[in-house]
Enzyme design. Structure first.
Site: not given
Lengths: 235, 235, 235, 235
Positions: B27-28, B44-45, B73-75, B94, B96, B119, B168, B232
């Site tokens: 995640g990032n 990253s990592g 991050s690699s993304d 991001h 998973h 919502d 992915h 709301y």
């Protein structure tokens, strides 16, 4: 004003959060003082971490804010319909808990497959009809309440203190805010069990084969806990 | 440099971890300073336990590292495409997360089955096309971003701040890094509900029978929370 | 009176709560002093947070309260049948844990699909027959016990220390209250695994295709842990 | 003797427990000192709460206990086959984690449906053949190891550091005990995702319709993390 009720309603909201049924600012609980005809309810969109009794909003049964600096939950009109129509209930809770909402989204009532369910709900938990365009574009939250009342035309709301609102989520109630929250917890639990139960018993056409529990078993469990001869608990 | 943004992005990453959506170093989250044209993103990592604002990496919109000792991050190239193409977004996340990823792996968009979904997302959450060999072997992370943009050709990214990347996982965004994380939390929740909903309602051929929510209901809920007449929250 | 047993039974009830198998005041554990012919059991409907050894109720094997100010669990007559009929068991636990209850609601015994199951239960865990009207309206909790005993007519309760009661939930037992609780924990775990296993292996008619584990594998695992030549653990 | 290895192996076992993959005394992790040809492994059936480095048992590659007062894990012979046959691995972990075990019980290998899986396992995770009667009644735990090795005849164990043992559970490995535990965590996660993925995509016969991920996508993700040109993490 109604300090005790506000404290209980606040605590019931926090209990709902602690139970894991709601995330973010979702969900809301209210309680009523029947003598005064006033309802205390969670404010809209406020973080649970910062919620204090002083933040609870007091409204009358027509929805007029009588005390409080914050806007009441946007679902307040739904709560008020239930207080007006279901005599004797003292608290209402609303959640989008995972499994109860899945049944609501499937537009299915929750069948009573066993005693866990029957200990709290004397038979199926009904689902409302889907709202029509007119109701969606009108006084939406009040129409949601009216759809709930309609689903109970032939049912006793004290014997089935819960409903699934089609494509939406769950409302539960009870003699107190605490009882309403307890019923939300139980509803989610039996909604999960029922979903798994159906998957364990499919016929050759992929339809659930499992039969609902015998009504005598349902009555036995509901009444040993809630009837006049109840013998569950220390009552 | 951009100390405030780095602190917020770091905290948003930690919130993602606390929400249970990510395990290990997965995640990032990133955030952008639109005036400077600079993005702060998770390295990253790196272990979440040791992550501090000072570890956030600052890159420009072309991906050049402007500040930071660690590799971003690699993304990162995927985030940058989204910032360049989706005007006005302030943060990207991001994950998973389990159920969102399951829908992505099934190469299915997420149908809007109820108000929990509506919502936050005004209709189905789209899935990208699968990447082709050329894209996989080219500038892969950038191609992932381009596939997302393509999936939104006819959609408004501000009304559906989430996407499922085929085989992915999920990307979400919003006006801020915090909002992007909130949308990741909600996406996982409604992805789980939708999966259960479908299983509760299969036709005789084993296909989901349930209909998506009425668009009037979807609009009602999205707009009562996000429209110009939203009522709301505490507005 | 029986202070040590009351302390152990109380702790076993609290362990059941900590394990996540029960919510609210659900579930109960008892233990027996075989020499005295007396059973210590959880009181009915008492909060786990406030439960102390002094609250445990002592009953004889006919159900007469011998010590205690509180009413014993409403399921006490079921426990007593098991103590009378299953020689050598020292503790009994009852839960409505999610997956075990789902199998019970589907009126299905739990097939032995692997070694996790076989380490504790030497073959399928049986389900009782549904109770008839006469049994439901008679001495209901005692009839539940008799239905369990009937399900074990051809089975050894020491080799399969668990049962699913149709439309209800699970009972487990063992040489001690602690062992009964451990068996409840394992039963829930293998009930969940078995439900997932079946879904991963459906034939063209939607029926579970997966075969139960080879009886030689079941025996191997059960006996390496429980047989006279057991070599699991520190012996 | 091997104090450092024992401390790491003990900590890896505790990490396995903290990850939620194992309950009770289930699961075990070992680590090897290749120079000495000695393996440190968890003792059999010991509570995690009381586990200390001093309790780790040292065995040689033939299974002879070289140091330690406790009996080593009953699965030790399986670990030893893996150390002998898979050159270069430094740690092995064994779990009965819920979803990995469900796939093992369904006797199915785990298909690679996406990048979460491909980041750790370069393609399907294989399942062993079921053991025959001769193997079950012979040197059972060693035969389990041999069945694993057989499943890898045409596969590279460094590229797929995990296996499902039919009707049993999972073994994972890696360059260190910590890596073996990380692979167990990821295996459970992708096993859950894959089960949900299949349910979201059934054909008219109720069979999973979803295709495995493109091998180019699998290679891309595995190699960006593990190849010689890896660019994930801080290198």
């Amino acid at each position: 004003m109604l300090e005790k009720l506000k404290a209980r309603v606040c605590e019931a909201n926090l209990e709902l959060k602690r139970s894991g049924l709601v995330i973010l600012t979702w969900g809301n609980v209210s309680g009523i003082d029947r003598a005064e005809g006033l309802v205390a309810i969670k404010p809209s969109g406020v973080d649970y971490d910062e919620m204090r009794p002083v933040h609870m909003v007091i409204v009358d049964l027509e929805g007029k804010v009588v005390e409080g600096d914050l806007r009441p939950s946007s679902d307040t009109p739904t709560h008020l319909v239930l207080y007006r129509e279901f005599q004797g209930i003292g608290g209402v809770a609303h959640t989008h808990s995972t499994h109860a909402t899945a049944w609501a989204q499937a537009c299915r009532g929750l069948p009573c497959y066993g005693t866990t369910h029957a200990d709290y709900f004397r038979g199926d938990v009904p689902v409302t009809a889907r709202l029509g365009r007119k109701e969606l574009q009108g006084d939406y939250e009040r129409e949601t309440g009216l759809a709930i009342v309609k689903a109970f035309r032939k049912l006793n709301p004290h014997e089935r203190p819960a409903v699934l609102v089609a494509n939406h989520g769950a409302f539960t109630w009870g003699p107190s805010p605490e009882a309403a929250v307890e019923n939300s917890i139980v509803l989610e639990q039996v909604a999960e069990m029922a979903a798994i139960t159906e998957r364990l018993s499919l016929d050759l056409w992929g339809q659930p084969l499992v039969a609902v529990a015998d009504s005598a078993l349902v009555d036995k469990h509901f009444l040993r806990k809630h009837g006049k001869d109840a013998y569950y608990g220390q009552g």
